[in-house]
Design a protein around this motif. Sequence first.
Motif, short mmCIF file in Angstrom:
data_model
loop_
_atom_site.label_atom_id
_atom_site.label_comp_id
_atom_site.label_asym_id
_atom_site.label_seq_id
_atom_site.Cartn_x
_atom_site.Cartn_y
_atom_site.Cartn_z
N ILE A 1 30.54 13.71 39.72
CA ILE A 1 29.31 13.19 39.13
C ILE A 1 28.30 14.31 38.94
O ILE A 1 28.07 15.10 39.84
CB ILE A 1 28.69 12.10 40.03
CG1 ILE A 1 29.66 10.93 40.24
CG2 ILE A 1 27.38 11.59 39.45
CD1 ILE A 1 29.20 9.93 41.28
N TYR B 1 33.14 13.63 35.65
CA TYR B 1 31.96 12.82 36.05
C TYR B 1 32.33 11.71 37.02
O TYR B 1 31.72 10.65 37.04
CB TYR B 1 31.27 12.21 34.82
CG TYR B 1 31.10 13.16 33.66
CD1 TYR B 1 30.23 14.25 33.76
CD2 TYR B 1 31.80 13.00 32.48
CE1 TYR B 1 30.08 15.13 32.72
CE2 TYR B 1 31.65 13.88 31.43
CZ TYR B 1 30.79 14.94 31.55
OH TYR B 1 30.63 15.82 30.51
N PRO C 1 32.99 9.60 40.56
CA PRO C 1 32.64 9.46 41.98
C PRO C 1 33.89 9.67 42.83
O PRO C 1 35.00 9.72 42.31
CB PRO C 1 32.13 8.01 42.07
CG PRO C 1 32.78 7.30 40.93
CD PRO C 1 33.00 8.32 39.85
N TYR D 1 24.09 8.27 36.59
CA TYR D 1 24.67 9.14 37.62
C TYR D 1 24.03 8.90 38.98
O TYR D 1 24.69 8.97 40.01
CB TYR D 1 24.54 10.61 37.24
CG TYR D 1 25.42 11.03 36.08
CD1 TYR D 1 26.70 10.48 35.90
CD2 TYR D 1 25.00 12.00 35.19
CE1 TYR D 1 27.50 10.88 34.85
CE2 TYR D 1 25.81 12.41 34.14
CZ TYR D 1 27.04 11.85 33.97
OH TYR D 1 27.85 12.26 32.94
N ALA E 1 34.94 8.97 33.51
CA ALA E 1 34.61 8.72 34.90
C ALA E 1 35.44 7.61 35.53
O ALA E 1 35.69 7.62 36.72
CB ALA E 1 33.13 8.37 35.05
#
Length: 197
Positions: free
Chosen positions: A17, A97, A99, A157, A192
């Motif tokens: 992220i 990006y 997590p 984010y 992501a």
Amino acid sequence: MNWIRIAAPSANPYKKISPTTAEQVLFGLSGKIAAVLDGGPCEVGLESTIVDLTSSTPRILRAGPISKTQIESVLGVPVDMPKKHNVAVSGNVKAHYQPNKPLYAFSTADLQSRLLSAGENTAVLYFNESLNEAISHTKVVSLKLADNKADYAKGLYHGLFTLDQAEVTEIWLELPPANDEWADVQDRLSRAVTELS
């Protein structure tokens, strides 16, 4: 003579992220940097638009906060913007990006039905007011983003970072609109998510 090293533009581990606060930079690069200059939270939240001007038709290589329409109005010529950005530029790898927890994305209707069986090990990042009641009847950890594009992008984010730190095993995200205005958000989310539904 003492030298100061400044790192730019990215301040996040590869594929993770993007940070939007100094706190997130320090967390992500823990032990790898001595300090951060804190200028406050990012005003935009998503990475910049990248445009290729080396041919007769300008081409957007990475969607960002400056839209195709805005670029065309300045350049006075049509600008090409592919639906998928695959040219090798910063941030355009397939998975980025992300997590640390698995991130799953669902339509509003699909998320609402999944909430019926959601447990306390699930985090939910959403924007639609219609989900408030369904979420209130669960034990999920939830965070609501704004329903307008600019504020959603600014908080995305930060929201992912916050939920990634929660005591959960996965994050469910409500997919935002799929149109040109949200192209940069859709691009980041496509990289992501662990799995698109």
